[in-house]
Design an enzyme around this catalytic site. Structure first.
Site, PDB file in Angstrom:
ATOM      1  N   PRO A 140      21.381   2.877  -3.198  1.00  0.00           N
ATOM      2  CA  PRO A 140      21.430   2.403  -1.808  1.00  0.00           C
ATOM      3  C   PRO A 140      22.795   2.469  -1.129  1.00  0.00           C
ATOM      4  O   PRO A 140      23.400   1.443  -0.782  1.00  0.00           O
ATOM      5  CB  PRO A 140      20.924   0.965  -1.929  1.00  0.00           C
ATOM      6  CG  PRO A 140      21.349   0.541  -3.294  1.00  0.00           C
ATOM      7  CD  PRO A 140      21.231   1.774  -4.147  1.00  0.00           C
ATOM      8  N   CYS A 141      23.242   3.675  -0.861  1.00  0.00           N
ATOM      9  CA  CYS A 141      24.518   3.855  -0.169  1.00  0.00           C
ATOM     10  C   CYS A 141      24.468   3.315   1.259  1.00  0.00           C
ATOM     11  O   CYS A 141      25.522   3.039   1.849  1.00  0.00           O
ATOM     12  CB  CYS A 141      24.941   5.315  -0.192  1.00  0.00           C
ATOM     13  SG  CYS A 141      23.688   6.473   0.371  1.00  0.00           S
TER      14      CYS A 141
END
Length: 179
Positions: A140-141
Site C-alpha cells: 500500500p504505497c
C-alpha cells in the site's frame, strides 16, 4: 537470462481497469491500471530484464483477483495475506515490507517510513523505492503522505490515491467510481 512466464488477467474496479500479473505459483508480481500500462512494463523490465518476460492468459481467477474483488467490495483487509513475490533490491523490498505494516485506514509520512526501517536520513531513497513498487494497492504505497499531511505523488494518479485512502476509512470523501 531465463524467461519468466507470468499470467495476466484484468479486473474492473471502481478506480478503473487493472491488470494483474501472477506467476505459476499464484503469487502476485504486479498490479497496474490500464491507463498506466507503460509504467508496469517499465517496472517489469527493470526487475526481470527486457527479454525475460512472457505472458499467458489466465484460465481461472487468481487469488490476487479474488482478493482485489473483495477489497473493492469493502473488505479492506482482504489483501493482507495475499502471496506476493517481487524482484526489487534489498532496500526496495525492505521499504515494501514496511509499507505492508501500515494498517488500512492509516497513513505514514515518507520520513516516518524512513525512520521505521531504521534509515531516518533516507527519506528520498524511501520515496524512490515507494515509486518503484510493482504491486500498488496490495503493497500500500498509497498510504504514504507528505510530512505536512498532504497527499503526494502516486503512480496511479492522485485521484486514485484519494479514492483508495477514502475507501479505507482515512476520512476523505469517496465520490463513487472514478472512471
Amino acid at each position: 537470462m531465463p524467461v519468466h512466464v507470468f499470467v495476466r488477467e484484468q479486473q474492473e474496479t471502481p478506480t478503473g481497469l487493472v491488470h494483474i500479473i501472477t506467476d505459476d505459483q499464484d503469487r502476485l508480481r504486479a498490479v497496474e491500471w490500464d491507463d498506466h500500462g507503460r509504467r508496469m512494463q517499465t517496472l517489469l523490465r527493470r526487475h526481470y530484464g527486457a527479454a525475460g518476460i512472457e505472458f499467458r492468459a489466465a484460465t481461472a481467477p487468481s487469488a490476487a483477483r479474488i482478493a482485489l474483488q473483495a477489497y473493492f467490495a469493502g473488505d479492506i483487509h482482504a489483501l493482507a495475506q495475499l502471496p506476493t513475490e517481487t524482484n526489487g533490491t534489498a532496500f526496495q523490498r525492505l521499504v515494501w515490507q514496511a509499507l505492508c505494516e501500515i494498517p488500512a485506514g492509516e497513513t505514514l509520512s515518507y520520513s516516518g517510513l524512513a525512520a521505521k526501517i531504521g534509515r531516518p536520513s533516507a527519506t528520498r531513497a524511501v520515496g524512490l523505492a515507494n515509486g518503484s513498487n510493482p504491486i500498488p494497492i496490495v503493497v500500500p504505497c498509497h498510504r504514504v503522505i507528505g510530512a505536512d499531511g498532504s497527499l503526494t505523488g502516486f503512480g496511479g494518479g492522485m485521484e486514485r490515491k484519494r479514492w483508495l485512502l477514502a475507501h479505507e476509512g482515512r476520512g476523505l470523501p469517496v465520490q463513487g467510481e472514478l472512471l
